[in-house]
Design an enzyme around this catalytic site. Sequence first.
Site, PDB file in Angstrom:
ATOM      1  N   LYS A  30       0.848  -1.203   0.000  1.00  0.00           N
ATOM      2  CA  LYS A  30       0.000   0.000   0.000  1.00  0.00           C
ATOM      3  C   LYS A  30       0.879   1.247   0.000  1.00  0.00           C
ATOM      4  O   LYS A  30       0.641   2.177  -0.765  1.00  0.00           O
ATOM      5  CB  LYS A  30      -0.889   0.006   1.233  1.00  0.00           C
ATOM      6  N   ASN A  31       1.899   1.266   0.848  1.00  0.00           N
ATOM      7  CA  ASN A  31       2.673   2.497   1.015  1.00  0.00           C
ATOM      8  C   ASN A  31       3.710   2.712  -0.080  1.00  0.00           C
ATOM      9  O   ASN A  31       4.322   3.770  -0.151  1.00  0.00           O
ATOM     10  CB  ASN A  31       3.317   2.529   2.403  1.00  0.00           C
ATOM     11  N   CYS A  50      -5.294  12.567  12.178  1.00  0.00           N
ATOM     12  CA  CYS A  50      -5.999  11.289  12.267  1.00  0.00           C
ATOM     13  C   CYS A  50      -5.715  10.735  13.666  1.00  0.00           C
ATOM     14  O   CYS A  50      -5.036  11.356  14.471  1.00  0.00           O
ATOM     15  CB  CYS A  50      -5.505  10.334  11.186  1.00  0.00           C
ATOM     16  N   ARG A  72      -0.175  14.815  12.282  1.00  0.00           N
ATOM     17  CA  ARG A  72       0.234  14.600  10.873  1.00  0.00           C
ATOM     18  C   ARG A  72       0.581  15.929  10.185  1.00  0.00           C
ATOM     19  O   ARG A  72      -0.096  16.364   9.240  1.00  0.00           O
ATOM     20  CB  ARG A  72      -0.848  13.850  10.096  1.00  0.00           C
ATOM     21  N   ASP A  84       4.464   0.920  11.929  1.00  0.00           N
ATOM     22  CA  ASP A  84       3.260   0.272  11.396  1.00  0.00           C
ATOM     23  C   ASP A  84       3.096  -1.162  11.879  1.00  0.00           C
ATOM     24  O   ASP A  84       2.072  -1.790  11.590  1.00  0.00           O
ATOM     25  CB  ASP A  84       3.269   0.296   9.856  1.00  0.00           C
ATOM     26  N   ARG A 115      -8.687  -0.679   4.331  1.00  0.00           N
ATOM     27  CA  ARG A 115      -7.810   0.343   3.734  1.00  0.00           C
ATOM     28  C   ARG A 115      -6.456  -0.256   3.395  1.00  0.00           C
ATOM     29  O   ARG A 115      -5.812   0.169   2.458  1.00  0.00           O
ATOM     30  CB  ARG A 115      -7.621   1.513   4.710  1.00  0.00           C
TER      31      ARG A 115
HETATM   32  C1  EPZ Z   1       4.100   7.027   5.876  1.00  0.00           C
HETATM   33  O1  EPZ Z   1       3.333   8.111   6.345  1.00  0.00           O
HETATM   34  C2  EPZ Z   1       3.147   5.843   5.862  1.00  0.00           C
HETATM   35  N1  EPZ Z   1       2.008   6.137   5.001  1.00  0.00           N
HETATM   36  C3  EPZ Z   1       2.649   5.554   7.269  1.00  0.00           C
HETATM   37  O2  EPZ Z   1       1.868   4.369   7.203  1.00  0.00           O
HETATM   38  C4  EPZ Z   1       3.854   5.277   8.162  1.00  0.00           C
HETATM   39  O3  EPZ Z   1       3.403   5.071   9.485  1.00  0.00           O
HETATM   40  C5  EPZ Z   1       4.804   6.473   8.113  1.00  0.00           C
HETATM   41  O4  EPZ Z   1       5.194   6.741   6.754  1.00  0.00           O
HETATM   42  C6  EPZ Z   1       6.066   6.222   8.923  1.00  0.00           C
HETATM   43  O5  EPZ Z   1       6.701   5.084   8.452  1.00  0.00           O
HETATM   44  C7  EPZ Z   1       2.176   6.084   3.652  1.00  0.00           C
HETATM   45  O6  EPZ Z   1       3.250   5.831   3.162  1.00  0.00           O
HETATM   46  C8  EPZ Z   1       0.959   6.350   2.839  1.00  0.00           C
HETATM   47  P1  EPZ Z   1       6.097  10.385   7.906  1.00  0.00           P
HETATM   48  P2  EPZ Z   1       3.950   9.607   6.295  1.00  0.00           P
HETATM   49  O7  EPZ Z   1       6.051  11.670   7.192  1.00  0.00           O
HETATM   50  O8  EPZ Z   1       4.913   9.744   5.187  1.00  0.00           O
HETATM   51  C9  EPZ Z   1       6.380  13.615  11.263  1.00  0.00           C
HETATM   52  C10 EPZ Z   1      -0.026   3.018   7.520  1.00  0.00           C
HETATM   53  O9  EPZ Z   1      -0.616   2.572   8.510  1.00  0.00           O
HETATM   54  N2  EPZ Z   1       6.281  14.603  10.176  1.00  0.00           N
HETATM   55  O10 EPZ Z   1       7.218   9.448   7.630  1.00  0.00           O
HETATM   56  O11 EPZ Z   1       2.820  10.567   6.373  1.00  0.00           O
HETATM   57  C11 EPZ Z   1       5.124  12.798  11.438  1.00  0.00           C
HETATM   58  O12 EPZ Z   1       4.170  13.473  12.242  1.00  0.00           O
HETATM   59  C12 EPZ Z   1       0.457   4.452   7.515  1.00  0.00           C
HETATM   60  O13 EPZ Z   1       0.201   2.364   6.481  1.00  0.00           O
HETATM   61  C13 EPZ Z   1       6.535  15.943  10.451  1.00  0.00           C
HETATM   62  O14 EPZ Z   1       6.828  16.305  11.593  1.00  0.00           O
HETATM   63  O15 EPZ Z   1       4.733   9.632   7.672  1.00  0.00           O
HETATM   64  C14 EPZ Z   1       5.650  11.560  12.116  1.00  0.00           C
HETATM   65  O16 EPZ Z   1       5.797  11.816  13.495  1.00  0.00           O
HETATM   66  C15 EPZ Z   1       0.205   5.158   8.843  1.00  0.00           C
HETATM   67  N3  EPZ Z   1       6.440  16.847   9.449  1.00  0.00           N
HETATM   68  C16 EPZ Z   1       7.028  11.370  11.473  1.00  0.00           C
HETATM   69  O17 EPZ Z   1       7.376  12.646  10.923  1.00  0.00           O
HETATM   70  C17 EPZ Z   1       6.132  16.472   8.162  1.00  0.00           C
HETATM   71  O18 EPZ Z   1       6.080  17.349   7.271  1.00  0.00           O
HETATM   72  C18 EPZ Z   1       7.069  10.353  10.354  1.00  0.00           C
HETATM   73  O19 EPZ Z   1       6.009  10.668   9.485  1.00  0.00           O
HETATM   74  C19 EPZ Z   1       5.870  15.112   7.898  1.00  0.00           C
HETATM   75  C20 EPZ Z   1       5.961  14.195   8.920  1.00  0.00           C
END
Ligand code: EPZ
Length: 420
Positions: A22-23, A116, A121, A307, A399
């Site tokens: 998915k990701n 969420c 996020r 995850d 999902r």
């Molecule tokens: C991806 O989300 C995945 N989703 C998430 O999987 C996964 O948990 C996450 O990466 C971490 O591995 C998809 O790929 C669609 P991040 P993403 O930006 O990219 C913070 C699932 O269940 N952050 O790597 O949105 C954020 O709050 C989903 O399959 C900022 O601070 O996650 C988090 O604490 C859930 N500023 C950390 O970084 C930003 O601009 C990592 O988030 C962006 C993120």
Amino acid sequence: MDKLIIEGGRPLKGEVEIAGSKNAVLPVLAATLLTDKPCTIRRVPKLRDSMTMIKLLRSLGKKIEMTGNDVVVESKGPLSHVAEYKLVSTMRGSFCVLGPLLAKLGKAQVSLPGGCVIGVRPVDLHLKGLHALGAQISMENGYVITKARTLRGTSVYLGGVFGSSVLATANVLMAATLAKGQTVIESAACEPEIENLCHFLQAMGAKIDGVGSHRLVINGVRQLHGAEIHVIPDRIEAGTYILLAAATHSDIRIKGANYAHLWALVDKLKQAGVDVIQQGNVIKVKNPRTIKPVGVTTYPYPGFPTDLQAQFMALMAVTPGISIITERVYPDRFIHVAELNRMGADIQREGPNAIVQGKRPLFGAPVMASDLRASAGLVIAGLAAKGRTEIHRMYHLERGYENLDNKLLALGARIHREKE
Ligand code: EPZ
């Protein structure tokens, strides 16, 4: 809405085939916005989220045909630069259309994804990277509005307080492929899903070095052509079935996963006395008589994946002894604790830590699905628990887990759906 009814407490047996990730598929689908030429994406999982992304691309002007798990994306006229709230708000991953739209059209308007259950996020790192490439950015009525006559290569550090960001890396990487000059992304995410995206972009003609590392070097090109890509197997789906096998002492053969993407989980389970072995393209779980309680801390890849945190907690909840689970990526990602405790677990949250007093057995109970992976943790707990568990709001599971009911039924699980 459906609920999933589980009669748990017995081991499962059989084989499960892992779907495309998915990701990985979400940013790969978004990358097709970078070219007018046809692209073919193979092993697309049939999930709510991948279908949402396909709907979004159609709303932007792409023509998309899906045959089995293969998707062909073509252009049928000019693209719209506006990604509507009604689609983006249902799936945060849609936000990764921002970078490609900006690079292709010189402008993009994408609804802010909103928070969420697992956390606020934010998107500050996405915007920092696009701004560094020369985009003007403003916020209006819940939309991010970006414009850039020309994107210019630059060096940008994308590390945040929680480490690297997967989709911020995807957005900036995709925009940089069409920028003028060289872009260096420091502290890039190096998840296998980003590697898969890099391989697709390279097949489209993008010039990217450092694939798989925390430092990506992109030399912009004038345009990208069509290409074909295979989506990598879903390491989180595979990890979920591995943890399910351990928690239910089941003999399950997991086919089509990439063992090399699972080292953090394999290593952690080895510490617990559970051997996860690879035989060709099948992964098997060797369950010991007793599993040892072990703690885990989640980190960006190659660390233990956030995850899989809820699913690992379900295993520790049924493993006698004390373990501490620390969440370093989404410190609030513990919505499953209260639900597991409803099933008789003894878990106490202390800030970014959950202290698990594991014991057998858990007892079936009505529980509420919430975030996708918390719901997977509840399925594992329900299969390990004695009695009947009802998981409400099953759409969360749909999902991210393709064909979950049938895969579990094929493993001998006593489950069925009912209308809420
Ligand atoms: C991806 O989300 C995945 N989703 C998430 O999987 C996964 O948990 C996450 O990466 C971490 O591995 C998809 O790929 C669609 P991040 P993403 O930006 O990219 C913070 C699932 O269940 N952050 O790597 O949105 C954020 O709050 C989903 O399959 C900022 O601070 O996650 C988090 O604490 C859930 N500023 C950390 O970084 C930003 O601009 C990592 O988030 C962006 C993120």
